[in-house]
Design a protein around this motif. Sequence first.
Motif, short mmCIF file in Angstrom:
data_model
loop_
_atom_site.label_atom_id
_atom_site.label_comp_id
_atom_site.label_asym_id
_atom_site.label_seq_id
_atom_site.Cartn_x
_atom_site.Cartn_y
_atom_site.Cartn_z
N GLU A 1 0.84 -1.18 0.00
CA GLU A 1 0.00 0.00 0.00
C GLU A 1 0.88 1.24 0.00
OE1 GLU A 1 -2.00 1.02 3.78
OE2 GLU A 1 -1.35 -0.95 4.47
N GLY B 1 -0.29 2.17 -5.44
CA GLY B 1 -0.49 0.77 -5.10
C GLY B 1 -0.80 -0.15 -6.25
N ASN C 1 -3.06 7.02 -0.21
CA ASN C 1 -3.64 6.04 0.72
C ASN C 1 -4.96 6.55 1.26
OD1 ASN C 1 -4.19 4.56 3.21
ND2 ASN C 1 -2.14 3.72 2.99
#
Length: 442
Positions: free
Chosen positions: A138, A163, A230
Amino acid sequence: MFAQMVLHGALYTAFFNSQGRLLTKYAEPGEIAAIIAGFAFLSVVFAAVILRRFWYELFYVTHITCWIVGIVATGFHQPEFTKPAYIITLLAASMWVTDRIIRMSRVLYNSVNNEATLYPLPNGGTKVVLKKVPARAEPGKHCFIWLPAIRKLETHPFTIHRGSPVEFTVKAQNGFTRDLHNYAVANPGASVKASVDGPYGTFPDPMEFDKIVLIAGGGGATFTFGLAVNVLERMTEETHKNIVFIWAVQKHENLSWFKEQLDLLRTHAHSTKVNVTLYVTRSPSSTSDLPSDGHNLLLQSRSSSSDNEVASPPLSPIDTDTEKNEPRIPAPTHRRPLGDRDPEKEMHEAIETHVEHHSSRSSGKEIDTSASVHRFEHPIKEGRPDAASLIRDAVNSTPSNQRVLVAACGPHGLMRVVRDTTARLIQGDGPGVELHCEQFGW
């Protein structure tokens, strides 16, 4: 450990000398092994304190080699299995060997049908795009990358900033990173055998905070962009976060390294309060310091293609020496409709165009920096950011019942300012503040 070892050796030396047995005692094989272990651990300490700052790769080899010699010699120093020292030495050695076997197994497993595509970026950058996504990968975490085409027996850690597919952006320094960039410049868009060990690293969950302050200097943006992506990838329509993103670079060219991520922040500016400020510490002296239109076209071509196509990340063929002011890929005079585009073909045409104009020089025209501002649609300021004031403003404008995450990555000076400023803002009657720093170590 080294200090205790010196104390141990000094006391025993004084004891044996007082009994007149110093020379005969130190002639024994076990004591010779102790002397070898002592110098091996001395080399480990010297390499860690001095050598690591100047030549990391030599430090790494010296560190591993001397540690192995030291552990083996310590085992010969106390070879009796009934003594605790021998058992502790075996335990330490077995833990290290087990760790290396696990890491090597993961690298071999992740190398099956795996490749990395390399793209040169302006001002010494290299984008590495993996074909296979490692488990638990991630943005914000880091992996140890193995590229045998560059270095057969080395793995190096880099931060994930996207990612799917997994992308790394590497700034050329010395050693491996310089060789990687030179290879990408000589072979833009080339796919090479690759594998990874990881991901590693942990950081506070940004979704638990109301405001996220991200500060980066230069290549440290790989972490802050990774953290921003993220957050944005996990957000829903009901989620509302306030993101303050600050990035300082030396040249305008560096801004093109993360144009896609900057565009992603811009597209979320309406649903999420995203405040992006870019700083350029060196005023551009020529058009070579600004991102090329050709580079932007290639980025747009990539966004129009499928995210599952690894062969289409942004491609920016550049000259090895960016100070020569040689021209970038010129912008096309017209653009075809989006549906008629062939992104892969456009990339190859761009490479050919760059090669054709490789020997020509730029005209040295005056620069309109507003073009760069319009291109990225984020405010761009000259000079270094006042990180302390920016952090104070972000925290002081947050209600006391909310939480603030300050995350930063960059050079030592910037990290010192971020740590000191954030520490002073942690107060009982203010918002909850948490700090996370990823600092350059090599």
